[in-house]
Design an enzyme around this catalytic site. Structure first.
Site, PDB file in Angstrom:
ATOM      1  CB  CYS A 158      28.601 -27.846  16.237  1.00  0.00           C
ATOM      2  SG  CYS A 158      27.012 -28.770  15.843  1.00  0.00           S
ATOM      3  CG  ASP A 163      -1.063   4.958  -0.051  1.00  0.00           C
ATOM      4  OD1 ASP A 163      -2.121   4.624  -0.698  1.00  0.00           O
ATOM      5  OD2 ASP A 163      -1.321   4.556   1.093  1.00  0.00           O
ATOM      6  CE  LYS A 205      -4.862   4.807   3.682  1.00  0.00           C
ATOM      7  NZ  LYS A 205      -4.453   3.752   3.071  1.00  0.00           N
ATOM      8  CB  SER A 256     -12.378   6.624  -2.916  1.00  0.00           C
ATOM      9  OG  SER A 256     -11.261   6.012  -2.150  1.00  0.00           O
ATOM     10  CG  LEU A 257     -12.866   7.635   3.046  1.00  0.00           C
ATOM     11  CD1 LEU A 257     -12.593   6.982   4.404  1.00  0.00           C
ATOM     12  CD2 LEU A 257     -13.723   8.832   3.527  1.00  0.00           C
ATOM     13  CE  LYS A 260      -9.489   3.796   4.969  1.00  0.00           C
ATOM     14  NZ  LYS A 260      -9.257   2.697   4.275  1.00  0.00           N
ATOM     15  CG  ASP A 313      -2.043  -1.024   1.245  1.00  0.00           C
ATOM     16  OD1 ASP A 313      -2.062  -1.640   0.257  1.00  0.00           O
ATOM     17  OD2 ASP A 313      -2.854  -1.095   2.064  1.00  0.00           O
ATOM     18  CE1 TYR A 321     -18.438   3.506   4.389  1.00  0.00           C
ATOM     19  CE2 TYR A 321     -17.198   1.436   4.794  1.00  0.00           C
ATOM     20  CZ  TYR A 321     -17.537   2.266   4.093  1.00  0.00           C
ATOM     21  OH  TYR A 321     -17.349   2.257   2.834  1.00  0.00           O
ATOM     22  CB  CYS A 329      25.452 -27.447  19.156  1.00  0.00           C
ATOM     23  SG  CYS A 329      25.508 -26.046  17.744  1.00  0.00           S
ATOM     24  CB  CYS A 359      24.833 -27.343  12.695  1.00  0.00           C
ATOM     25  SG  CYS A 359      24.679 -26.215  13.829  1.00  0.00           S
ATOM     26  CD  GLU A 362     -17.530   6.011  11.484  1.00  0.00           C
ATOM     27  OE1 GLU A 362     -18.028   4.938  11.127  1.00  0.00           O
ATOM     28  OE2 GLU A 362     -18.010   7.028  10.739  1.00  0.00           O
ATOM     29  CG  ASP A 407      -6.575  -3.068   5.651  1.00  0.00           C
ATOM     30  OD1 ASP A 407      -6.869  -2.511   4.515  1.00  0.00           O
ATOM     31  OD2 ASP A 407      -5.240  -3.563   5.714  1.00  0.00           O
ATOM     32  CB  CYS A 442      21.895 -28.495  15.211  1.00  0.00           C
ATOM     33  SG  CYS A 442      23.382 -29.130  15.916  1.00  0.00           S
TER      34      CYS A 442
END
Ligand code: I6G
Length: 587
Positions: free
Chosen positions: A414, A36, A315, A82-83, A116, A32, A226, A435, A411, A114, A118, A429
């Site tokens: 060791c 944006d 946001k 939209s906003l 928001k 996002d 909403y 080790c 590993c 309020e 997602d 391991c």
């Protein structure tokens, strides 16, 4: 000028492409935050060059698109806008001042604040109190008919309850998935070999825009109202908050975290408060929404073709970013589990510099299709360790050279063989007590309160003792001399003597504590107590086969196999022998 025009055309194509990926095929191509940023760049260029602004620009349209031909189209009687967004206090204050100017008032305005969520914007149409249609936002003018799917969401009432229900009521809100629901469906998807969703929003969108409502019905979707769309048949209240109260009275779900604020200061306080509580809501929010509460004033202020002028999404700072994966390091934990850790080109997310991210297990590397050199999307949510979400789509820099990630066979601590534990998708391991990478944590566990409870032997002392090469395993603790202890930082004659005394006292223990102190995976204190009362002596425990181990009360197959592997390892046996025979631990 020509080059500005080219950039604008390029950005428009890019953004339309990302909108298609996000809204139509439900596979976001970029985080996002990047989206944006591109949108803001385009908006700035259009402000600076108003002659290049066109009505079809992504800056002028609602994000979603109705390109999908799968669902029947629904024409919204009132556009589903939209906003506009702001992402810091000063931008919010500009919005607040603009509102006052538009309303030509100097006193305070009542604002409804309020969370928001997602999720996905959805419109519900109730005629005579019965749900008759549900649709997505689409491009704001035309959405998709998803009625059959929305009917499977149990929180959405088929019939409204209570009094004075309008003949025709369009309610708008967000369909989303809680963190718990998201975890559950991904666990199921993993078990059944289906696609794993990358985040709750993606899961909600995929579930809602599914052709088979029976599949949607199995998905834990939820909904919150909403706002009000078109309505007829009764007078509605004068304020937004009163609308929400009506919705609630009619049996529609609303969010209880909504508040009225009367000044910009109160709004900013609400914003910070929501951000603080963000990790505890149990669902994703990406900011708060501030609306003029009075519906008459909303009308007076009006809307653009894209968004109302009487509301704004404030946001939270981005939690995602793109950076380069430079390497993958394999780290050994106390119990021998080897975890891949991504080494990243340092990047700042919400004020914190990130240079590493966990990859959980090797399966994650395959699932993400990761290669060294990839640009990757990083997410830092709350105080959770940063994670790699996906490989970023290389749209600009497509010539990057990438390299496969090599899964080690030995590993890194060791050199012992590594075993792949399929049930846990983990690499482990087999070196146990010998080790080097596990050394400090193994010894720390051995000395801990519920194990041998060696007073005064704290983390700082153990770290120094291992670093100086004085101890390699728990048995070496008992060979320490006063001089060695005094040579450590902040250890004097008296505390060195106290440690020696504590070591002597700790030799008298219980069989259960001794088993627990060995730090075997899946063997906690309760399991150790069960093993001790079952086998009674160390000899019987050491001689037990897998069957005998798994027949012990409370010891499952996995714990039994870890135990067997641990006890069969020659290095571990030698440390146990030294502890009992040379050190003289007894119970
Ligand atoms: O997309 C939205 C999310 C949440 C909204 C919204 C909202 O209020 C809490 N409110 C409006 C007015 C719009 N979109 C257009």
């Amino acid at each position: 000028m020509e080059s500005v025009q080219k950039t604008i055309t390029y950005l428009k194509t890019l953004l339309r492409n990302y909108q298609y990926q996000y809204y139509v095929i439900n596979e976001p191509g970029i985080p996002d935050v990047e989206y944006d940023r591109l949108m803001e760049t385009l908006r700035q260029l259009e402000i600076e060059n108003p002659n290049l602004l066109t009505q079809d620009s992504p800056t002028q349209c609602v994000g979603g698109s109705s390109i999908s031909s799968i669902f029947k189209p629904v024409h919204h009687k009132i556009p589903m806008l939209s906003l506009d967004t702001v992402s810091d206090e000063s931008s919010y204050l500009v919005f607040h001042q603009r509102l006052k100017k538009r309303l030509n008032i100097s006193k305070g305005i009542t604002l409804c604040c309020e969370l928001k969520l997602d999720g996905l914007a959805v419109s519900l149409l109730y005629i005579n109190g019965r749900l008759v249609r549900a649709s997505t936002r689409g491009d704001g003018l035309v959405g998709e008919d998803i009625t059959a799917n929305v009917r499977t969401i149990s929180i959405v009432p088929e019939y409204l309850t209570g009094n004075k229900i309008p003949d025709y009521l369009e309610v708008r809100g967000e369909v989303f998935m809680s963190h718990a629901g998201f975890k559950k469906i991904n666990q199921t998807a993993y078990r059944e070999g289906h696609k794993i969703f990358s985040n709750p929003r993606n899961a909600a969108s995929g579930s809602l825009r599914n052709l088979d409502p029976c599949i949607t019905a199995k998905r834990p979707l939820t909904f919150i109202c909403y706002g009000l769309g078109f309505f007829k048949g009764r007078s509605m209240p004068r304020s937004h908050i009163a609308c929400l109260q009506y919705f609630k009275a009619w049996g529609l779900p609303v969010n209880d975290n909504t508040r009225l604020c009367y000044s910009s200061g109160e709004v900013i306080k609400f914003y910070h408060n929501a951000e603080m509580k963000r990790p505890f809501f149990g669902f994703d929010i990406d900011g708060v929404v501030i609306k003029v509460d009075d519906l008459e004033l909303q009308k007076k202020i009006g809307s653009s073709s894209r968004a109302p002028r009487w509301a704004v999404a404030f946001k939270f700072a981005a939690q995602e970013a793109i950076t380069k994966l430079n390497n993958v390091e394999f780290r050994v934990g106390r119990t021998g589990v080897i975890t891949p850790v991504a080494q990243l080109s340092p990047i700042r997310i919400a004020g914190v510099l990130i240079s590493r991210a966990t990859l959980h297990n090797v399966h994650e590397i395959n699932r993400l299709g990761l290669k060294i050199g990839n640009n990757v999307v990083i997410r830092r949510a709350g105080d959770v360790i940063p994670q790699i979400i996906s490989v970023a789509k290389p749209d600009v820099d497509s010539n990057i050279i990438v390299k496969n990630i090599t899964i080690p066979k030995q590993c890194p601590g060791c050199g012992s063989k590594i075993r792949f534990i399929s049930g846990e998708l983990a690499l482990r391991c087999t070196g146990g007590l010998s080790c080097a990478a596990q050394r400090k944590s193994v010894i720390r566990h051995f000395t801990s309160r519920k194990a041998l409870n060696i007073n005064g032997m704290g983390k700082a002392i153990i770290n120094q003792l291992v670093d100086k090469g004085y101890i390699n395993n728990p048995a070496d603790l008992f060979m320490l001399t006063i001089d060695q202890l005094i040579s450590l930082e902040r250890v004097g004659q008296k505390s060195a003597q106290n440690i020696i005394d504590a070591l002597i006292i700790s030799k008298k223990t219980t069989f259960a504590r001794f088993i627990y102190a060995l730090g075997i995976s899946k063997i906690g204190l309760v399991a150790a107590e069960n093993l001790a009362s079952h086998f009674v002596t160390l000899n019987f425990l050491l001689a037990a086969d897998l069957n005998a181990l798994s027949s012990v009360y409370g010891i499952g197959q996995t714990a039994a196999s870890y135990l067997k592997e641990f006890l069969d390892d020659a290095n571990n046996r030698e440390v146990i022998r030294m502890l009992v025979v040379e050190v003289g631990i007894y119970w």
